[in-house]
Design an enzyme around this catalytic site. Sequence first.
Site, PDB file in Angstrom:
ATOM      1  N   TYR A 250       0.831  -1.203   0.000  1.00 35.17           N
ATOM      2  CA  TYR A 250       0.000   0.000   0.000  1.00 35.17           C
ATOM      3  C   TYR A 250       0.869   1.258   0.000  1.00 35.17           C
ATOM      4  CZ  TYR A 250      -4.845   1.277  -0.082  1.00 35.17           C
ATOM      5  OH  TYR A 250      -6.075   1.707  -0.494  1.00 35.17           O
TER       6      TYR A 250
ATOM      7  N   LYS B  88      -3.173   8.368   2.782  1.00 34.35           N
ATOM      8  CA  LYS B  88      -4.424   8.203   3.544  1.00 34.35           C
ATOM      9  C   LYS B  88      -4.272   8.763   4.965  1.00 34.35           C
ATOM     10  CE  LYS B  88      -7.116   6.143   0.508  1.00 34.35           C
ATOM     11  NZ  LYS B  88      -8.060   6.983  -0.260  1.00 34.35           N
TER      12      LYS B  88
END
Length: 256
Positions: free
Chosen positions: A156, A163
């Site tokens: 990720y 995020k």
Amino acid sequence: MSQLLAGKNALILGVANKWSIAYAIAHAYVREGARVLLTYQSERQKQTVEELGAELGVARVLPCDVTQEAEVSALVEQIRTGCGTLDAMVHSIAFANKEDLSRPFVETPREGFLLAHDVSAYSLVALSRAVAPLMTAGGSIMTLSYLASVRVMPNYNVMGVAKASLEACVRYLASDLGPQNIRVNAISAGPVKTASARAVKDFSKMLEGAAAHGPLRRATDPAEVADTAVFLASTLGRGVTGNVVYVDAGFQIMGV
Ligand code: NAD
């Protein structure tokens, strides 16, 4: 049951195709009686989003590449002249270079880092600033996040860091806009098979792992993410701001 969003104008950014989480949200908003405006990122997606919008019965489909200030301004101007005011905005947008979602995070180049943050986090700030004046009766702004903001998830990488920034943006925006009765929240969704998700190396393994080990022992359904987005835009969510609401079949509570 009466419709939860009757009479509300809602802008939803991030529909690319019918697998997009934003599509599930648009579907739920139309069901609940909202007047929905969709955007598409580029000419390449225009026809698909227009067709999906027509099927759903949305009010308008407008262009907006969030990295282009002029397109954000033009979007807001079109909303101002078209419907005057806005009650809700759903930001369901993220992007990182594919190679930054497979090699070690430590190798992320500056331009890939900046691009991921520009599209995935800063755009929420720019859009919130632009739409806030249209939310004359208060409003609800929400974005989509993922657990990789607070935990290290394989591959990720820079998107997890973006995020984290996005969730911090939610808190600062909620603080700034709260006095205007504009609420700002994030929905942290469990893994859902979408075009963006497929860019993450070994995404299917992540999805299967979350479904196997989370409390509800199943994957996240985009329709339940959408129902939480309805709640946040409705008066039922009137006391909720600055929050990250997990809709992930409970996976975030697990240790190993
Ligand atoms: P998706 O690919 O369907 O949606 C991503 C959207 O971002 C697309 O519509 C794309 O056009 C848009 N976008 C990218 N760059 C843009 C730009 N410059 N200007 C305007 N739009 C741009 O994938 P999705 O999974 O539905 O993603 C929506 C959101 O949900 C993202 O923020 C994603 O990180 C988040 N999310 C996804 C999952 C998942 O597993 N799919 C889980 C948690 C959170």
